[in-house]
Design a protein around this motif. Structure first.
Motif, PDB file in Angstrom:
ATOM      1  N   ASN A 167       0.829  -1.207   0.000  1.00  0.00           N
ATOM      2  CA  ASN A 167       0.000   0.000   0.000  1.00  0.00           C
ATOM      3  C   ASN A 167       0.858   1.250   0.000  1.00  0.00           C
ATOM      4  O   ASN A 167       0.414   2.309   0.430  1.00  0.00           O
ATOM      5  CB  ASN A 167      -0.931   0.004   1.228  1.00  0.00           C
ATOM      6  CG  ASN A 167      -2.026  -1.031   1.108  1.00  0.00           C
ATOM      7  OD1 ASN A 167      -2.819  -1.021   0.184  1.00  0.00           O
ATOM      8  ND2 ASN A 167      -2.038  -1.969   2.047  1.00  0.00           N
ATOM      9  N   THR A 168       2.081   1.132  -0.477  1.00  0.00           N
ATOM     10  CA  THR A 168       2.970   2.294  -0.527  1.00  0.00           C
ATOM     11  C   THR A 168       3.518   2.456  -1.943  1.00  0.00           C
ATOM     12  O   THR A 168       3.550   1.499  -2.725  1.00  0.00           O
ATOM     13  CB  THR A 168       4.147   2.163   0.450  1.00  0.00           C
ATOM     14  OG1 THR A 168       4.946   1.023   0.088  1.00  0.00           O
ATOM     15  CG2 THR A 168       3.651   2.017   1.881  1.00  0.00           C
ATOM     16  N   PHE A 169       3.940   3.668  -2.253  1.00  0.00           N
ATOM     17  CA  PHE A 169       4.659   3.915  -3.498  1.00  0.00           C
ATOM     18  C   PHE A 169       5.657   5.031  -3.246  1.00  0.00           C
ATOM     19  O   PHE A 169       5.569   5.761  -2.246  1.00  0.00           O
ATOM     20  CB  PHE A 169       3.704   4.265  -4.646  1.00  0.00           C
ATOM     21  CG  PHE A 169       3.052   5.624  -4.556  1.00  0.00           C
ATOM     22  CD1 PHE A 169       3.605   6.725  -5.205  1.00  0.00           C
ATOM     23  CD2 PHE A 169       1.879   5.809  -3.835  1.00  0.00           C
ATOM     24  CE1 PHE A 169       3.014   7.977  -5.131  1.00  0.00           C
ATOM     25  CE2 PHE A 169       1.271   7.060  -3.755  1.00  0.00           C
ATOM     26  CZ  PHE A 169       1.848   8.143  -4.403  1.00  0.00           C
ATOM     27  N   VAL A 170       6.625   5.160  -4.133  1.00  0.00           N
ATOM     28  CA  VAL A 170       7.663   6.178  -4.006  1.00  0.00           C
ATOM     29  C   VAL A 170       7.587   7.095  -5.214  1.00  0.00           C
ATOM     30  O   VAL A 170       7.255   6.664  -6.320  1.00  0.00           O
ATOM     31  CB  VAL A 170       9.067   5.532  -3.873  1.00  0.00           C
ATOM     32  CG1 VAL A 170       9.401   4.705  -5.097  1.00  0.00           C
ATOM     33  CG2 VAL A 170      10.137   6.586  -3.647  1.00  0.00           C
ATOM     34  N   SER A 171       7.875   8.379  -5.000  1.00  0.00           N
ATOM     35  CA  SER A 171       7.860   9.361  -6.083  1.00  0.00           C
ATOM     36  C   SER A 171       9.112  10.223  -6.001  1.00  0.00           C
ATOM     37  O   SER A 171       9.685  10.417  -4.931  1.00  0.00           O
ATOM     38  CB  SER A 171       6.608  10.249  -5.998  1.00  0.00           C
ATOM     39  OG  SER A 171       6.613  11.005  -4.789  1.00  0.00           O
ATOM     40  N   ALA A 225      12.826  12.384  -2.825  1.00  0.00           N
ATOM     41  CA  ALA A 225      12.134  11.117  -3.069  1.00  0.00           C
ATOM     42  C   ALA A 225      11.232  10.879  -1.857  1.00  0.00           C
ATOM     43  O   ALA A 225      11.714  10.804  -0.727  1.00  0.00           O
ATOM     44  CB  ALA A 225      13.123   9.976  -3.236  1.00  0.00           C
ATOM     45  N   ASN A 226       9.936  10.808  -2.107  1.00  0.00           N
ATOM     46  CA  ASN A 226       8.962  10.654  -1.026  1.00  0.00           C
ATOM     47  C   ASN A 226       8.284   9.292  -1.097  1.00  0.00           C
ATOM     48  O   ASN A 226       7.933   8.823  -2.187  1.00  0.00           O
ATOM     49  CB  ASN A 226       7.886  11.741  -1.111  1.00  0.00           C
ATOM     50  CG  ASN A 226       8.420  13.123  -0.793  1.00  0.00           C
ATOM     51  OD1 ASN A 226       9.438  13.261  -0.113  1.00  0.00           O
ATOM     52  ND2 ASN A 226       7.747  14.159  -1.265  1.00  0.00           N
ATOM     53  N   VAL A 227       8.102   8.675   0.064  1.00  0.00           N
ATOM     54  CA  VAL A 227       7.372   7.415   0.167  1.00  0.00           C
ATOM     55  C   VAL A 227       5.998   7.724   0.740  1.00  0.00           C
ATOM     56  O   VAL A 227       5.874   8.441   1.740  1.00  0.00           O
ATOM     57  CB  VAL A 227       8.114   6.401   1.071  1.00  0.00           C
ATOM     58  CG1 VAL A 227       7.341   5.086   1.139  1.00  0.00           C
ATOM     59  CG2 VAL A 227       9.526   6.163   0.550  1.00  0.00           C
ATOM     60  N   TRP A 228       4.945   7.177   0.104  1.00  0.00           N
ATOM     61  CA  TRP A 228       3.568   7.518   0.449  1.00  0.00           C
ATOM     62  C   TRP A 228       2.770   6.300   0.870  1.00  0.00           C
ATOM     63  O   TRP A 228       2.996   5.199   0.368  1.00  0.00           O
ATOM     64  CB  TRP A 228       2.863   8.149  -0.760  1.00  0.00           C
ATOM     65  CG  TRP A 228       3.564   9.326  -1.359  1.00  0.00           C
ATOM     66  CD1 TRP A 228       4.555   9.309  -2.309  1.00  0.00           C
ATOM     67  CD2 TRP A 228       3.337  10.710  -1.052  1.00  0.00           C
ATOM     68  NE1 TRP A 228       4.942  10.586  -2.613  1.00  0.00           N
ATOM     69  CE2 TRP A 228       4.219  11.468  -1.863  1.00  0.00           C
ATOM     70  CE3 TRP A 228       2.479  11.380  -0.184  1.00  0.00           C
ATOM     71  CZ2 TRP A 228       4.261  12.851  -1.824  1.00  0.00           C
ATOM     72  CZ3 TRP A 228       2.521  12.758  -0.147  1.00  0.00           C
ATOM     73  CH2 TRP A 228       3.392  13.486  -0.953  1.00  0.00           C
ATOM     74  N   ASP A 229       1.805   6.538   1.767  1.00  0.00           N
ATOM     75  CA  ASP A 229       0.806   5.529   2.134  1.00  0.00           C
ATOM     76  C   ASP A 229      -0.431   5.792   1.290  1.00  0.00           C
ATOM     77  O   ASP A 229      -1.055   6.844   1.410  1.00  0.00           O
ATOM     78  CB  ASP A 229       0.478   5.627   3.628  1.00  0.00           C
ATOM     79  CG  ASP A 229      -0.429   4.496   4.095  1.00  0.00           C
ATOM     80  OD1 ASP A 229      -1.311   4.084   3.320  1.00  0.00           O
ATOM     81  OD2 ASP A 229      -0.276   4.040   5.238  1.00  0.00           O
ATOM     82  N   MET A 230      -0.794   4.847   0.429  1.00  0.00           N
ATOM     83  CA  MET A 230      -1.920   5.072  -0.484  1.00  0.00           C
ATOM     84  C   MET A 230      -3.258   5.145   0.244  1.00  0.00           C
ATOM     85  O   MET A 230      -4.200   5.759  -0.241  1.00  0.00           O
ATOM     86  CB  MET A 230      -1.974   3.956  -1.532  1.00  0.00           C
ATOM     87  CG  MET A 230      -0.888   4.064  -2.579  1.00  0.00           C
ATOM     88  SD  MET A 230      -1.287   3.120  -4.057  1.00  0.00           S
ATOM     89  CE  MET A 230      -1.290   1.457  -3.410  1.00  0.00           C
ATOM     90  N   GLY A 237      -2.909   8.761   2.264  1.00  0.00           N
ATOM     91  CA  GLY A 237      -2.433   9.907   1.486  1.00  0.00           C
ATOM     92  C   GLY A 237      -1.264  10.625   2.137  1.00  0.00           C
ATOM     93  O   GLY A 237      -0.850  11.685   1.670  1.00  0.00           O
ATOM     94  N   GLN A 238      -0.708  10.034   3.207  1.00  0.00           N
ATOM     95  CA  GLN A 238       0.353  10.696   3.960  1.00  0.00           C
ATOM     96  C   GLN A 238       1.740  10.356   3.414  1.00  0.00           C
ATOM     97  O   GLN A 238       1.989   9.247   2.957  1.00  0.00           O
ATOM     98  CB  GLN A 238       0.288  10.286   5.441  1.00  0.00           C
ATOM     99  CG  GLN A 238      -0.986  10.716   6.139  1.00  0.00           C
ATOM    100  CD  GLN A 238      -1.163  12.227   6.157  1.00  0.00           C
ATOM    101  OE1 GLN A 238      -0.258  12.964   6.539  1.00  0.00           O
ATOM    102  NE2 GLN A 238      -2.324  12.675   5.724  1.00  0.00           N
ATOM    103  N   ASN A 239       2.638  11.345   3.499  1.00  0.00           N
ATOM    104  CA  ASN A 239       4.044  11.160   3.157  1.00  0.00           C
ATOM    105  C   ASN A 239       4.729  10.557   4.385  1.00  0.00           C
ATOM    106  O   ASN A 239       4.898  11.222   5.400  1.00  0.00           O
ATOM    107  CB  ASN A 239       4.647  12.514   2.785  1.00  0.00           C
ATOM    108  CG  ASN A 239       6.122  12.453   2.438  1.00  0.00           C
ATOM    109  OD1 ASN A 239       6.792  13.452   2.414  1.00  0.00           O
ATOM    110  ND2 ASN A 239       6.636  11.255   2.175  1.00  0.00           N
TER     111      ASN A 239
END
Length: 425
Positions: free
Chosen positions: A282-286, A293-298, A301-303
């Motif tokens: 349930n995470t992705f990186v941008s 580079a930010n890792v997010w909780d889908m 919506g939190q970084n």
């Protein structure tokens, strides 16, 4: 910070909207030959005065505020003696303290821990096939889960589905804009998604009828306020993640086109994203132009994690096969590896002789090799553990825009601004 919309020079036009907003054109040196930043004027949603507007989100709702109203909103709730400047200074001091605490735990680098690991043998890869069909720069490509087909997108506005075994074109579609920056295959292999300077992500269902008109089946799913830079389906065909030059990422429902979650945290264009590899991930990186580079909780919506050790734009991000780390490619001519459990950078892949930026990265199936495409037309292969260069591949005649390893790990494909795609094995 004004609302921006990047369009090509022949697409600039006045936009008639209900608020009678007008658009002013200003040159912007970004990723295409002729691009513009559009500054939006209109009635502020707060004070109703006609001023330059900033597009911001309040509780996930888009609003257009002038800079004065944004400043006033930022100052609400300040106690006596506080100011925005003092709070920024306090935040920076806390950030320094966090970095100091993190540095105390930094007792070794990855290559130091891997000194006793056996060195790699000779890595010998050759160009086995070349796909020619695009009339301009190939900007993106993606593998189908069947390990045979790929989709590619180009500056010429074309999206092509190829059979990698026979090098034949199976489908082709012309997009309503040039610079199709992103394309992706759905997990089922029955749908592709793509987008670019049209600010939209559109999906096309594929069929066995190769003569079918795909353009008639086009379905816009995601709409951003700036160019679409990357897209990726989640673990099903029903949801898609997008990143954009408007500084946001978003999760969309493919069937309804509804925005399910938005992700705000980058302060500049978001150039790339990658979904965590686990089926329940349930995470992705941008990564983006703010060097972060930010890792997010889908789900929320939190970084949840952020890394900012690069010295220039981050052009690409890619998860390690286990999902415990990810790699980045940057205009600072380096690739870097970040360990999510250690919460820090653990390796830098660079050489003094490499002075051009890295545009794309991907891991081998085992995770031991890191493939990186560069703007000097080469592909460097790095030993992930030891941090050394294992091989360098030549063949492309312009910058390498994308590298992707096949799902079975037997080959990898590279896309380039020389209008071709090449397979290496």
């Amino acid at each position: 910070m004004w609302e921006r919309s990047i369009v090509s020079s022949d697409q600039i036009r006045l936009k008639t909207q209900s608020s009678l907003k007008r658009t002013v054109r200003t040159p912007l040196s970004t990723m295409c030959d002729q691009t513009f930043v559009a500054i939006t004027f209109g009635a502020c949603d707060n004070c109703s005065q006609n001023k330059p507007l900033m597009n911001i989100y309040l509780q996930n709702e888009p609003v257009n505020y002038c800079s004065l109203c944004v400043e006033k909103m930022a100052c609400q709730g300040l106690v006596k003696g506080e100011s925005v400047a003092s709070l920024k200074a306090e935040a920076e001091s806390l950030k320094v303290k966090l970095e100091q605490e993190r540095a105390k735990l930094h007792d070794a680098d990855l290559n130091q821990m891997a000194e006793k690991v056996e060195a790699l043998g000779v890595v010998s890869l050759k160009n086995r096939r070349t796909l020619k069909g695009h009339s301009s720069k190939v900007l993106c490509m993606d593998w189908c889960s069947d390990k045979r087909r790929i989709v590619s997108s180009s500056q010429d506005g074309k999206v092509i589905v190829w059979d990698a075994f026979t090098t034949n074109k199976e489908h082709g579609v012309t997009m309503p804009c040039t610079w199709v920056l992103a394309c992706a295959y759905a997990p089922s292999g029955c749908v592709i998604a793509c987008g670019g300077l049209d600010n939209k992500c559109s999906v096309y269902p594929l069929s066995l009828d190769k003569s079918e008109n795909l353009a008639a089946k086009r379905k816009p799913v995601a709409v951003h306020t700036n160019y679409l830079s990357s897209c990726s389906f989640t673990n099903s065909d029903m949801q898609i993640l997008t990143s954009s030059g408007d500084g946001t990422c978003a999760l969309w429902d493919v069937e309804s086109g509804q925005l399910l979650q938005s992700f705000h945290g980058h302060s500049a264009d978001v150039l790339s994203l990658d979904l965590a590899p686990s089926e329940t991930g349930n995470t992705f990186v941008s990564g983006g132009c703010d060097k972060k580079a930010n890792v997010w909780d889908m789900r929320s919506g939190q970084n949840i994690q952020s890394f900012d050790t690069h010295e220039s734009d981050i052009n690409a991000v890619k998860y390690y096969p286990s999902g415990d780390a990810f790699a980045t490619a940057s205009d600072d001519a380096t690739c870097r590896l970040y360990d999510l459990r250690a919460d820090r950078e653990v390796a830098v892949y660079s050489k003094e002789s490499i002075i051009f930026g890295a545009s794309s990265v991907d891991f081998s199936l085992s995770g031991r090799l890191l493939f990186a495409g560069y703007n000097d037309y080469t592909i460097n292969i790095w030993d992930v553990l030891k941090g050394t260069r294992a091989a360098i591949l030549y063949g492309h005649e312009n910058r390498v825009s994308k590298v992707r390893v096949s799902p079975d790990g037997t080959t990898f494909c590279s896309a380039s601004w020389d209008n071709t795609l090449r397979f290496w094995a």
